[in-house]
Scaffold this active site. Structure first.
Site, PDB file in Angstrom:
ATOM      1  N   SER A 119      -1.481  -4.690 -43.237  1.00 21.33           N
ATOM      2  CA  SER A 119      -0.074  -4.859 -43.629  1.00 21.33           C
ATOM      3  C   SER A 119       0.067  -4.910 -45.145  1.00 21.33           C
ATOM      4  O   SER A 119       1.124  -4.602 -45.671  1.00 21.33           O
ATOM      5  CB  SER A 119       0.478  -6.180 -43.095  1.00 21.33           C
ATOM      6  OG  SER A 119       0.559  -6.156 -41.718  1.00 21.33           O
ATOM      7  N   HIS A 140       0.094   1.776 -39.179  1.00 20.89           N
ATOM      8  CA  HIS A 140       0.577   0.392 -39.172  1.00 20.89           C
ATOM      9  C   HIS A 140       1.552   0.140 -38.013  1.00 20.89           C
ATOM     10  O   HIS A 140       2.678   0.646 -38.012  1.00 20.89           O
ATOM     11  CB  HIS A 140       1.267   0.103 -40.525  1.00 20.89           C
ATOM     12  CG  HIS A 140       1.716  -1.308 -40.694  1.00 20.89           C
ATOM     13  ND1 HIS A 140       2.961  -1.639 -41.174  1.00 20.89           N
ATOM     14  CD2 HIS A 140       1.093  -2.476 -40.442  1.00 20.89           C
ATOM     15  CE1 HIS A 140       3.073  -2.958 -41.213  1.00 20.89           C
ATOM     16  NE2 HIS A 140       1.957  -3.488 -40.785  1.00 20.89           N
ATOM     17  N   GLU A 152       4.155   3.018 -38.826  1.00 19.57           N
ATOM     18  CA  GLU A 152       4.165   3.628 -40.161  1.00 19.57           C
ATOM     19  C   GLU A 152       2.827   4.335 -40.374  1.00 19.57           C
ATOM     20  O   GLU A 152       1.772   3.754 -40.136  1.00 19.57           O
ATOM     21  CB  GLU A 152       4.368   2.557 -41.243  1.00 19.57           C
ATOM     22  CG  GLU A 152       5.756   1.919 -41.190  1.00 19.57           C
ATOM     23  CD  GLU A 152       5.951   0.795 -42.206  1.00 19.57           C
ATOM     24  OE1 GLU A 152       7.078   0.639 -42.693  1.00 19.57           O
ATOM     25  OE2 GLU A 152       4.984   0.051 -42.500  1.00 19.57           O
ATOM     26  N   ASN A 190       8.243  -3.683 -44.672  1.00 24.95           N
ATOM     27  CA  ASN A 190       8.006  -4.953 -45.355  1.00 24.95           C
ATOM     28  C   ASN A 190       8.489  -4.959 -46.801  1.00 24.95           C
ATOM     29  O   ASN A 190       8.527  -5.994 -47.446  1.00 24.95           O
ATOM     30  CB  ASN A 190       6.526  -5.351 -45.284  1.00 24.95           C
ATOM     31  CG  ASN A 190       6.197  -5.947 -43.929  1.00 24.95           C
ATOM     32  OD1 ASN A 190       7.066  -6.482 -43.241  1.00 24.95           O
ATOM     33  ND2 ASN A 190       4.944  -5.839 -43.523  1.00 24.95           N
TER      34      ASN A 190
HETATM   35  P1  NAI Z   1      -6.155 -11.614 -35.506  1.00 27.44           P
HETATM   36  O1  NAI Z   1      -6.693 -12.717 -36.310  1.00 27.44           O
HETATM   37  O2  NAI Z   1      -5.321 -11.889 -34.313  1.00 27.44           O
HETATM   38  O3  NAI Z   1      -7.384 -10.702 -35.008  1.00 27.44           O
HETATM   39  C1  NAI Z   1      -8.423 -10.249 -35.837  1.00 27.44           C
HETATM   40  C2  NAI Z   1      -9.676 -10.004 -34.987  1.00 27.44           C
HETATM   41  O4  NAI Z   1     -10.649  -9.345 -35.792  1.00 27.44           O
HETATM   42  C3  NAI Z   1     -10.334 -11.290 -34.465  1.00 27.44           C
HETATM   43  O5  NAI Z   1     -10.484 -11.215 -33.061  1.00 27.44           O
HETATM   44  C4  NAI Z   1     -11.698 -11.328 -35.167  1.00 27.44           C
HETATM   45  O6  NAI Z   1     -12.722 -11.862 -34.347  1.00 27.44           O
HETATM   46  C5  NAI Z   1     -11.924  -9.862 -35.450  1.00 27.44           C
HETATM   47  N1  NAI Z   1     -12.846  -9.627 -36.575  1.00 27.44           N
HETATM   48  C6  NAI Z   1     -12.834 -10.219 -37.790  1.00 27.44           C
HETATM   49  N2  NAI Z   1     -13.800  -9.718 -38.554  1.00 27.44           N
HETATM   50  C7  NAI Z   1     -14.448  -8.777 -37.814  1.00 27.44           C
HETATM   51  C8  NAI Z   1     -15.543  -7.909 -38.050  1.00 27.44           C
HETATM   52  N3  NAI Z   1     -16.170  -7.921 -39.214  1.00 27.44           N
HETATM   53  N4  NAI Z   1     -15.912  -7.067 -37.078  1.00 27.44           N
HETATM   54  C9  NAI Z   1     -15.289  -7.050 -35.889  1.00 27.44           C
HETATM   55  N5  NAI Z   1     -14.238  -7.865 -35.595  1.00 27.44           N
HETATM   56  C10 NAI Z   1     -13.830  -8.717 -36.550  1.00 27.44           C
HETATM   57  O7  NAI Z   1      -5.402 -10.658 -36.545  1.00 27.44           O
HETATM   58  P2  NAI Z   1      -4.115  -9.715 -36.314  1.00 27.44           P
HETATM   59  O8  NAI Z   1      -2.887 -10.501 -36.483  1.00 27.44           O
HETATM   60  O9  NAI Z   1      -4.319  -8.931 -35.063  1.00 27.44           O
HETATM   61  O10 NAI Z   1      -4.228  -8.744 -37.595  1.00 27.44           O
HETATM   62  C11 NAI Z   1      -5.202  -7.741 -37.697  1.00 27.44           C
HETATM   63  C12 NAI Z   1      -4.806  -6.745 -38.756  1.00 27.44           C
HETATM   64  O11 NAI Z   1      -3.538  -6.185 -38.439  1.00 27.44           O
HETATM   65  C13 NAI Z   1      -4.673  -7.297 -40.169  1.00 27.44           C
HETATM   66  O12 NAI Z   1      -5.101  -6.308 -41.074  1.00 27.44           O
HETATM   67  C14 NAI Z   1      -3.171  -7.533 -40.305  1.00 27.44           C
HETATM   68  O13 NAI Z   1      -2.743  -7.443 -41.641  1.00 27.44           O
HETATM   69  C15 NAI Z   1      -2.623  -6.380 -39.509  1.00 27.44           C
HETATM   70  N6  NAI Z   1      -1.267  -6.555 -38.938  1.00 27.44           N
HETATM   71  C16 NAI Z   1      -0.895  -7.735 -38.343  1.00 27.44           C
HETATM   72  C17 NAI Z   1       0.380  -7.874 -37.791  1.00 27.44           C
HETATM   73  C18 NAI Z   1       0.794  -9.134 -37.114  1.00 27.44           C
HETATM   74  O14 NAI Z   1       2.010  -9.321 -36.912  1.00 27.44           O
HETATM   75  N7  NAI Z   1      -0.119 -10.018 -36.738  1.00 27.44           N
HETATM   76  C19 NAI Z   1       1.353  -6.750 -37.851  1.00 27.44           C
HETATM   77  C20 NAI Z   1       0.830  -5.546 -38.390  1.00 27.44           C
HETATM   78  C21 NAI Z   1      -0.415  -5.480 -38.960  1.00 27.44           C
END
Ligand code: NAI
Length: 387
Positions: A119, A140, A152, A190
């Site tokens: 993001s 995205h 996006e 955003n």
């Molecule tokens: P989250 O914290 O729910 O999930 C992240 C996952 O990645 C976790 O299960 C973790 O164990 C795993 N992880 C971390 N490091 C790792 C690695 N080295 N290798 C493999 N797995 C690994 O995070 P979320 O909210 O799903 O966000 C993920 C991405 O999406 C971020 O880049 C965020 O900026 C982006 N994003 C998030 C949104 C939201 O509303 N939560 C919306 C749009 C984009």
């Protein structure tokens, strides 16, 4: 198209949703997470989603089982060998994304696209570790990924046209609404949405109206599904404040994106919103609902101030070629459910009215945040409309 195998890394909120969307569209999917518990949680979550859909007779048990069976849950990036497109949705840390991107490139074929769902980081910076950065792109999604139609697509300076064309056509085949945007902070949504929160907070800080009244103005006069304070409580003040702060810093502290102390203090107090039981509003069972002052003249002036600031931001995004006029409007109606595209809305209100309101604000406050976009001035001078 669905013969392409999809890889998703990160099985959290976003990754699990993206894997679901890809499997529903007929792809074989490998969902990888470093943490096995995250994989179990993602699989159980997915089964729960389908159980509900089966109960509501939206899908048959056979079909649901077929979709789930298409997803392989794994802790090994090496299982991405067959993938043609990988979407990374891990923790938002550049160093970690770099490690994962390099490790992925070492196992996939030459033609595999490696995308990020980031993001707030630039796609150029994420892709810079790849030996072949032309295969890197931003894809995205919005939360929840299976429900929000907008995606996006963000080509970086290194991205090839082939990567862009193929990535976009895969996402379009998932029945998503894709928009192409430049690799600049906040992409479209955003960035353009910031004044919805920022100007509402500023109106409150000036003592013009309370939270409930500002929300009432935006839903009643503006037709927005949720007022800004209800929406901030829904997103979470911790999350929403961080996005604002990140965008502000990324724009070299342009005052137009300045965060608000009111929101910062709510965040610091732990008043995150719905998830903590209290935000700008109280969500406890015995809370008395906040009542707005239903003064239509006041509501109109609040709406006018927020909508012209939103239109100014959308206009400036067009001015700087962040995206096309159509894509800017599609992004706001499908990514954040605005009742109308902002540029279309500008035409309806009249560009001279929008410019005049902004000039009045700029004159009254003498602050740079109210400066009208050069494109808006030019269009008014030339008597043009957006559509
Ligand atoms: P989250 O914290 O729910 O999930 C992240 C996952 O990645 C976790 O299960 C973790 O164990 C795993 N992880 C971390 N490091 C790792 C690695 N080295 N290798 C493999 N797995 C690994 O995070 P979320 O909210 O799903 O966000 C993920 C991405 O999406 C971020 O880049 C965020 O900026 C982006 N994003 C998030 C949104 C939201 O509303 N939560 C919306 C749009 C984009």
């Amino acid at each position: 198209m669905n013969s392409i195998h999809i890889g998703v890394v990160g099985a959290g909120t976003m990754g699990a949703g993206i894997a679901q969307v890809a499997a529903q569209s007929g792809h074989q999917v490998v969902l990888v997470d470093a943490n096995p518990e995250a994989l179990t949680k993602a699989e159980n979550g997915l089964r729960k989603v389908y159980d509900k859909l089966i109960e509501k007779e939206k899908i048959t048990r056979e079909k649901a089982d077929e979709i789930i069976a298409r997803i392989q849950f794994s802790i090994h990036l090496s299982d991405f060998k067959e993938s043609g497109l990988i979407i990374e949705a891990i923790i938002e840390k550049l160093e970690v994304k770099h490690q994962v991107f390099s490790a992925i490139e070492a196992v996939v074929s030459e033609n595999c696209i490696i995308a990020s769902n980031t993001s707030s980081l630039s796609i150029a910076s994420i892709g810079s570790v790849l030996k072949n950065p032309t295969r890197c792109i931003g894809i995205h999604f919005f939360n929840p990924a299976p429900l929000m139609p907008l995606v996006e697509i963000i080509p970086a300076v290194q991205t090839s046209n082939e990567t862009l064309t193929l990535a976009k056509s895969i996402i379009d085949s998932w029945k998503k609404i894709s928009v192409v945007t430049k690799d600049t902070p906040g992409f479209i949504v955003n960035r353009v949405a910031r004044p919805f929160y920022g100007e509402a907070l500023r109106i409150y800080e000036e003592g013009i109206a309370d939270f409930a009244t500002i929300d009432w103005a935006m839903t009643t006069v503006g037709g927005f599904r949720m007022g800004p304070f209800t929406l901030m409580d829904y997103i979470g003040n911790d999350v929403n404040y961080t996005v604002t702060e990140t965008v502000f810093e990324a724009f070299y502290f342009d005052p137009r994106f300045k965060p608000s102390f009111t929101q910062k203090r709510h965040k610091e107090a732990g008043y995150f919103g719905r998830k903590s039981g209290k935000g700008f509003f109280d969500y406890s069972a015995d809370a008395t609902p906040a009542t707005p002052t239903e003064d239509l003249d006041l509501a109109k002036s609040i709406f006018e101030r927020i909508i012209v600031m939103l239109i100014n931001e959308a206009t400036d995004a067009l001015f700087l070629n962040i995206a096309s006029r159509e894509d800017i409007d599609l992004a706001m109606t499908n990514g954040v459910n605005y009742p109308k595209g902002l540029l279309k809305w500008a035409d309806e209100l009249g560009l001279d009215f929008v410019l005049n309101s902004l000039e009045n604000l700029f004159q009254e406050y003498g602050e740079d945040r109210y400066r009208p976009s050069a494109l808006l001035r030019r269009m008014v001078r030339e008597g043009k409309m957006f559509y």
